[in-house]
Design a protein around this motif. Structure first.
Motif, PDB file in Angstrom:
ATOM      1  N   HIS A   1      25.898  22.012 -88.740  1.00 49.66           N
ATOM      2  CA  HIS A   1      24.694  22.160 -87.913  1.00 49.66           C
ATOM      3  C   HIS A   1      25.014  22.871 -86.600  1.00 49.66           C
ATOM      4  N   VAL A   2      26.120  22.516 -85.976  1.00 54.20           N
ATOM      5  CA  VAL A   2      26.494  23.143 -84.700  1.00 54.20           C
ATOM      6  C   VAL A   2      26.816  24.617 -84.901  1.00 54.20           C
ATOM      7  N   VAL A   3      27.530  24.932 -85.975  1.00 55.36           N
ATOM      8  CA  VAL A   3      27.886  26.330 -86.233  1.00 55.36           C
ATOM      9  C   VAL A   3      26.645  27.178 -86.481  1.00 55.36           C
ATOM     10  N   LEU A   4      25.702  26.658 -87.259  1.00 53.62           N
ATOM     11  CA  LEU A   4      24.515  27.436 -87.620  1.00 53.62           C
ATOM     12  C   LEU A   4      23.521  27.560 -86.473  1.00 53.62           C
ATOM     13  N   ASN A   5      23.411  26.538 -85.650  1.00 49.49           N
ATOM     14  CA  ASN A   5      22.358  26.516 -84.639  1.00 49.49           C
ATOM     15  C   ASN A   5      22.837  26.815 -83.224  1.00 49.49           C
ATOM     16  N   LYS A   6      24.148  26.765 -82.995  1.00 43.42           N
ATOM     17  CA  LYS A   6      24.656  27.042 -81.649  1.00 43.42           C
ATOM     18  C   LYS A   6      25.651  28.195 -81.620  1.00 43.42           C
ATOM     19  N   ILE A   7      26.600  28.178 -82.544  1.00 43.55           N
ATOM     20  CA  ILE A   7      27.640  29.207 -82.517  1.00 43.55           C
ATOM     21  C   ILE A   7      27.096  30.557 -82.974  1.00 43.55           C
ATOM     22  N   LEU A   8      26.450  30.586 -84.135  1.00 46.01           N
ATOM     23  CA  LEU A   8      25.983  31.859 -84.685  1.00 46.01           C
ATOM     24  C   LEU A   8      24.959  32.559 -83.788  1.00 46.01           C
ATOM     25  N   PRO A   9      23.961  31.866 -83.228  1.00 48.28           N
ATOM     26  CA  PRO A   9      23.053  32.576 -82.304  1.00 48.28           C
ATOM     27  C   PRO A   9      23.772  33.162 -81.093  1.00 48.28           C
ATOM     28  N   ARG A  10      24.749  32.442 -80.573  1.00 50.47           N
ATOM     29  CA  ARG A  10      25.479  32.952 -79.417  1.00 50.47           C
ATOM     30  C   ARG A  10      26.327  34.172 -79.787  1.00 50.47           C
ATOM     31  N   VAL A  11      26.980  34.120 -80.935  1.00 53.42           N
ATOM     32  CA  VAL A  11      27.782  35.262 -81.382  1.00 53.42           C
ATOM     33  C   VAL A  11      26.896  36.461 -81.695  1.00 53.42           C
ATOM     34  N   THR A  12      25.746  36.206 -82.307  1.00 52.22           N
ATOM     35  CA  THR A  12      24.818  37.301 -82.608  1.00 52.22           C
ATOM     36  C   THR A  12      24.331  37.980 -81.339  1.00 52.22           C
ATOM     37  N   LEU A  13      24.056  37.201 -80.314  1.00 53.75           N
ATOM     38  CA  LEU A  13      23.622  37.767 -79.040  1.00 53.75           C
ATOM     39  C   LEU A  13      24.722  38.619 -78.409  1.00 53.75           C
ATOM     40  N   GLN A  14      25.952  38.154 -78.470  1.00 50.38           N
ATOM     41  CA  GLN A  14      27.058  38.924 -77.913  1.00 50.38           C
ATOM     42  C   GLN A  14      27.266  40.231 -78.672  1.00 50.38           C
ATOM     43  N   LEU A  15      27.171  40.179 -79.994  1.00 55.56           N
ATOM     44  CA  LEU A  15      27.313  41.406 -80.777  1.00 55.56           C
ATOM     45  C   LEU A  15      26.187  42.388 -80.479  1.00 55.56           C
ATOM     46  N   THR A  16      24.990  41.872 -80.280  1.00 55.98           N
ATOM     47  CA  THR A  16      23.864  42.742 -79.944  1.00 55.98           C
ATOM     48  C   THR A  16      24.097  43.459 -78.621  1.00 55.98           C
ATOM     49  N   GLU A  17      24.639  42.737 -77.647  1.00 57.93           N
ATOM     50  CA  GLU A  17      24.921  43.352 -76.351  1.00 57.93           C
ATOM     51  C   GLU A  17      26.028  44.391 -76.457  1.00 57.93           C
ATOM     52  N   LEU A  18      27.071  44.080 -77.225  1.00 54.78           N
ATOM     53  CA  LEU A  18      28.186  45.015 -77.344  1.00 54.78           C
ATOM     54  C   LEU A  18      27.789  46.285 -78.091  1.00 54.78           C
ATOM     55  N   ARG A  19      26.924  46.157 -79.073  1.00 51.42           N
ATOM     56  CA  ARG A  19      26.511  47.313 -79.868  1.00 51.42           C
ATOM     57  C   ARG A  19      25.343  48.067 -79.247  1.00 51.42           C
ATOM     58  N   GLY A  20      24.841  47.592 -78.135  1.00 49.44           N
ATOM     59  CA  GLY A  20      23.747  48.286 -77.461  1.00 49.44           C
ATOM     60  C   GLY A  20      22.431  48.242 -78.206  1.00 49.44           C
ATOM     61  N   GLU A  21      22.209  47.203 -78.975  1.00 47.31           N
ATOM     62  CA  GLU A  21      20.979  47.083 -79.759  1.00 47.31           C
ATOM     63  C   GLU A  21      20.035  46.069 -79.125  1.00 47.31           C
ATOM     64  N   TRP A  22      19.987  46.085 -77.806  1.00 49.13           N
ATOM     65  CA  TRP A  22      19.119  45.152 -77.087  1.00 49.13           C
ATOM     66  C   TRP A  22      17.654  45.482 -77.346  1.00 49.13           C
ATOM     67  N   ARG A  23      16.842  44.462 -77.492  1.00 51.29           N
ATOM     68  CA  ARG A  23      15.437  44.672 -77.796  1.00 51.29           C
ATOM     69  C   ARG A  23      14.743  45.385 -76.643  1.00 51.29           C
ATOM     70  N   LYS A  24      13.903  46.349 -76.969  1.00 47.73           N
ATOM     71  CA  LYS A  24      13.206  47.120 -75.952  1.00 47.73           C
ATOM     72  C   LYS A  24      12.256  46.219 -75.159  1.00 47.73           C
ATOM     73  N   GLY A  25      12.197  46.484 -73.871  1.00 42.79           N
ATOM     74  CA  GLY A  25      11.351  45.691 -72.997  1.00 42.79           C
ATOM     75  C   GLY A  25      12.077  44.551 -72.314  1.00 42.79           C
ATOM     76  N   ARG A  26      13.320  44.301 -72.716  1.00 43.18           N
ATOM     77  CA  ARG A  26      14.103  43.245 -72.084  1.00 43.18           C
ATOM     78  C   ARG A  26      15.272  43.874 -71.340  1.00 43.18           C
ATOM     79  N   PRO A  27      15.606  43.358 -70.171  1.00 46.57           N
ATOM     80  CA  PRO A  27      16.709  43.964 -69.403  1.00 46.57           C
ATOM     81  C   PRO A  27      18.050  43.719 -70.082  1.00 46.57           C
ATOM     82  N   GLN A  28      18.887  44.717 -70.029  1.00 46.83           N
ATOM     83  CA  GLN A  28      20.217  44.573 -70.586  1.00 46.83           C
ATOM     84  C   GLN A  28      21.133  43.849 -69.604  1.00 46.83           C
TER      85      GLN A  28
END
Length: 233
Positions: A156-183
């Motif tokens: 439960h911790v891996v799916l609901n806490k670790i993976l969202p945090r890692v996904t957010l970090q990968l999004t920032e590193l790859r420059g795929e931030w959602r439009k309309g939100r500050p980087q």
């Protein structure tokens, strides 16, 4: 027909290793650890480790230390590494060690999992560095209040806490931030912001913050009394 003195059951076959012949039974006899043959003698381990370390760091983009700066392809590096390890094991009569090294490390399917030459880029990370770092964060941050947690809780911790945090970090590193939100700010932008906020404070507020910072320190802190005296003066 050979019959053991300890049992009346004949051996299934004989295993020959050099000049030694060992009978193999369908139900092996109980032996102690001291009676088992040494898998890899102590004097041969340092040589294997050194060869393994050299083979780990070889890469097509890293030239050899010769006059011409020779470079080898990934296939040549793999072939030479396997040949060097085989020659070392053969010269030291380490047939079982070579069988293990080939099946677990030097065969083509295993080689690409750990050798840096299998990747076109020169990786800076070790094989298990990222995984160990992830588990360190999981144990010391998310599961710090649990002793021997259940598997369902860890999942439960891996799916609901670790993976969202890692996904957010990968999004920032790859420059795929959602439009309309500050980087996220870069490191130099964070430094500029910190200095800007610090310099925008009035002198009185700045001096009060410094005084509070020194007053929070222990009474026997080095330089505390002198610093407070300078501030009050």
């Amino acid at each position: 027909m050979y019959v053991s003195q300890e049992t009346s059951v004949p051996p299934v076959f004989f295993w020959k290793h050099g000049d030694e012949t060992t009978p193999i039974y369908s139900q092996p006899l109980k032996v102690t650890r001291a009676e088992l043959p040494t898998f890899c003698p102590l004097e041969s381990r340092s040589g294997i480790i050194e060869l393994f370390r050299v083979h780990l760091h070889q890469h097509p983009e890293i030239p050899c230390n010769d006059e011409h700066g020779t470079r080898f392809s990934p296939e040549e590096i793999h072939r030479q590494a396997a040949h060097e390890m085989y020659k070392y094991c053969y010269s030291n009569d380490l047939s079982q060690v070579w069988a293990y090294l080939w099946n677990r490390w030097y065969c083509p399917s295993k080689w690409e999992l750990w050798a840096r030459s299998a990747s076109p880029a020169i990786l800076r990370l070790k094989t298990t560095m990222v995984v160990e770092s992830l588990w360190k964060v999981l144990k010391r941050h998310d599961l710090i209040h649990f002793n021997r947690p259940r598997l369902d809780l860890v999942t439960h911790v891996v799916l609901n806490k670790i993976l969202p945090r890692v996904t957010l970090q990968l999004t920032e590193l790859r420059g795929e931030w959602r439009k309309g939100r500050p980087q996220q700010l870069a490191a130099w932008q964070k430094d500029i912001k910190h200095d800007w906020v610090d310099m925008s404070k009035p002198d009185l507020q700045h001096s009060l913050e410094i005084e509070l910072e020194w007053r929070k320190k222990p009474l026997n802190a080095k330089g505390r009394a002198e610093r407070l005296a300078d501030i009050e003066s």
